[in-house]
Design an enzyme around this catalytic site. Structure first.
Site, mmCIF file in Angstrom:
data_model
loop_
_atom_site.group_PDB
_atom_site.id
_atom_site.type_symbol
_atom_site.label_atom_id
_atom_site.label_comp_id
_atom_site.label_asym_id
_atom_site.label_seq_id
_atom_site.Cartn_x
_atom_site.Cartn_y
_atom_site.Cartn_z
ATOM 1 C CG MET A 162 50.112 45.413 54.454
ATOM 2 S SD MET A 162 49.185 46.879 53.973
ATOM 3 C CE MET A 162 47.580 46.453 54.620
ATOM 4 C CD GLU A 164 49.562 53.646 45.027
ATOM 5 O OE1 GLU A 164 50.482 53.042 45.597
ATOM 6 O OE2 GLU A 164 48.367 53.310 45.149
ATOM 7 C CG ASP A 167 47.575 56.344 56.425
ATOM 8 O OD1 ASP A 167 48.739 56.008 56.141
ATOM 9 O OD2 ASP A 167 46.628 55.546 56.420
ATOM 10 N N GLY A 172 54.913 44.639 45.785
ATOM 11 C CA GLY A 172 56.170 45.366 45.583
ATOM 12 C C GLY A 172 56.261 46.113 44.264
ATOM 13 C CG ASN A 178 52.927 55.250 53.816
ATOM 14 O OD1 ASN A 178 53.272 54.187 53.256
ATOM 15 N ND2 ASN A 178 51.691 55.464 54.214
ATOM 16 C CD GLU A 205 55.743 60.903 66.598
ATOM 17 O OE1 GLU A 205 55.301 61.698 65.720
ATOM 18 O OE2 GLU A 205 56.774 61.118 67.253
ATOM 19 C CG ASN A 216 54.159 51.899 44.931
ATOM 20 O OD1 ASN A 216 54.220 52.901 44.226
ATOM 21 N ND2 ASN A 216 53.025 51.392 45.373
ATOM 22 C CG HIS A 247 47.162 56.371 52.198
ATOM 23 N ND1 HIS A 247 47.028 55.251 53.002
ATOM 24 C CD2 HIS A 247 45.916 56.874 52.053
ATOM 25 C CE1 HIS A 247 45.756 55.107 53.318
ATOM 26 N NE2 HIS A 247 45.059 56.067 52.755
HETATM 27 C C1 GRF Z 1 49.758 50.526 47.163
HETATM 28 O O1 GRF Z 1 48.481 50.848 46.693
HETATM 29 C C2 GRF Z 1 50.150 51.449 48.275
HETATM 30 O O2 GRF Z 1 49.670 52.757 48.130
HETATM 31 C C3 GRF Z 1 49.473 50.804 49.454
HETATM 32 O O3 GRF Z 1 49.639 49.421 49.231
HETATM 33 C C4 GRF Z 1 49.786 49.160 47.837
HETATM 34 C C5 GRF Z 1 51.074 48.441 47.652
HETATM 35 O O4 GRF Z 1 51.243 47.990 46.335
HETATM 36 N N1 GRF Z 1 49.981 51.317 50.688
HETATM 37 P P1 GRF Z 1 52.647 47.393 45.869
HETATM 38 O O5 GRF Z 1 53.024 46.318 46.863
HETATM 39 O O6 GRF Z 1 53.648 48.516 45.845
HETATM 40 O O7 GRF Z 1 52.394 46.821 44.510
#
Ligand code: GRF
Length: 193
Positions: free
Chosen positions: A95, A179, A150, A20, A112, A147, A22, A114
């Site tokens: 996920m 990110e 990525d 978490g 999203n 749909e 992000n 990525h």
């Molecule tokens: C990040 O690298 C994101 O791009 C990917 O999963 C990771 C999640 O990291 N989809 P966090 O849970 O936000 O620390």
């Protein structure tokens, strides 16, 4: 983007499965005056997700959804989104793959992040694949969700150099730091701010 920012911020749900980080940076961003969004709901499929702690710290409602049955799980999520009048969804390390029906019902309103420069390295193990291919750089992408996995319209990307000594872990850490900045920038961009 179809949404418009009035005096009220866009009610946003963040979907997570793990650490978490992000989510945390999105929450910090949402508290800035210039942010068009507020974070009103955290959804996870993983009751052990470390990121759930931010719900407690920042007093944001969190909902753990059991994904044993996808249909039921998505119905529950849609119900929560409705209750909280959520207008925007940010996937952040979530996920589970959402169904076409779910994506259609929030068309153009799911983002999203990525950890690669899409369209390169869709799916998992992006850093390992970039290093094994001897790429000189990789990076991260914020995109709309459609749909196909990525594959939605790209909003913003950030390039990160790959060094000879990099491991998937060291590269992943450097990309993750980017990110955190990119997600907020991408949100400002879709609202023309
Ligand atoms: C990040 O690298 C994101 O791009 C990917 O999963 C990771 C999640 O990291 N989809 P966090 O849970 O936000 O620390």
């Amino acid at each position: 983007m179809v949404l418009s920012t009035g005096t009220n911020k866009i009610k946003t749900a963040v979907f997570i499965s793990g650490t978490g980080s992000n989510l945390k940076s999105l929450i910090n961003f949402s508290k800035l005056k210039k942010s068009p969004i507020s974070i009103n709901l955290i959804i996870t499929n993983n009751k052990l997700a470390k990121g759930l702690k931010y719900g407690g710290i920042y007093k944001i409602k969190k909902k753990i959804i059991n994904f044993k049955n996808n249909d039921i799980a998505e119905k529950k999520i849609l119900n929560e989104l409705k209750k909280k009048k959520i207008e925007l969804i940010c996937l952040a390390g979530f996920m589970k793959i959402l169904s076409n029906n779910f994506i259609k019902s929030f068309k153009g309103k799911i983002l999203n992040i990525h950890p690669s420069l899409l369209p390169k390295y869709k799916g998992l193990n992006t850093h390992k694949r970039a290093i094994e291919n001897k790429d000189k750089y990789s990076g991260c992408t914020v995109h709309f969700v459609n749909e196909k996995l990525d594959s939605g319209k790209i909003i913003l990307q950030k390039r990160v150099n790959i060094y000879k000594k990099d491991t998937p872990d060291s590269l992943g850490k450097r990309i993750l730091a980017q990110e955190h900045k990119l997600y907020a920038k991408a949100i400002l961009k879709i609202f023309n701010l």
